[in-house]
Motif scaffolding. Structure first.
Motif, short mmCIF file in Angstrom:
data_model
loop_
_atom_site.label_atom_id
_atom_site.label_comp_id
_atom_site.label_asym_id
_atom_site.label_seq_id
_atom_site.Cartn_x
_atom_site.Cartn_y
_atom_site.Cartn_z
N LEU A 137 1.34 31.14 27.04
CA LEU A 137 2.19 32.14 27.20
C LEU A 137 0.91 33.23 28.38
CD1 LEU A 137 4.01 33.69 24.34
CD2 LEU A 137 5.08 31.93 26.78
N ALA A 191 7.96 34.80 30.12
CA ALA A 191 6.28 35.27 30.80
C ALA A 191 6.22 34.51 32.16
CB ALA A 191 5.74 34.33 29.46
N ARG A 196 10.90 32.08 26.34
CA ARG A 196 9.25 32.33 25.15
C ARG A 196 8.94 31.81 27.04
NH1 ARG A 196 6.67 32.77 20.63
NH2 ARG A 196 5.41 33.47 21.13
#
Length: 58
Positions: free
Chosen positions: A21, A56, A52
């Motif tokens: 990330l 990001a 996610r």
């Protein structure tokens, strides 16, 4: 276009999902599009890993 598979190949030193990330956050400035073409191979990859990763990048 940034491909997740290419990112993982180029940065084999990544040890966990959080490092991935952070890397995506770092390299996103140079890319316009992001393609999630593989699942990250980390033990700590969460169930909502696609959401996610997209968050990001965008």
């Amino acid at each position: 276009m940034l491909y997740l598979s290419e990112l993982l190949i180029q940065h084999h030193e990544l040890e966990n999902f959080d490092e991935l990330l952070a890397l995506i956050d770092k390299v996103k400035k140079n890319e316009r599009f992001f393609r999630i073409d593989v699942k990250p191979p980390f033990q700590d990859t969460p169930e909502n890993w696609e959401d996610r990763l997209e968050a990001a990048f965008y």
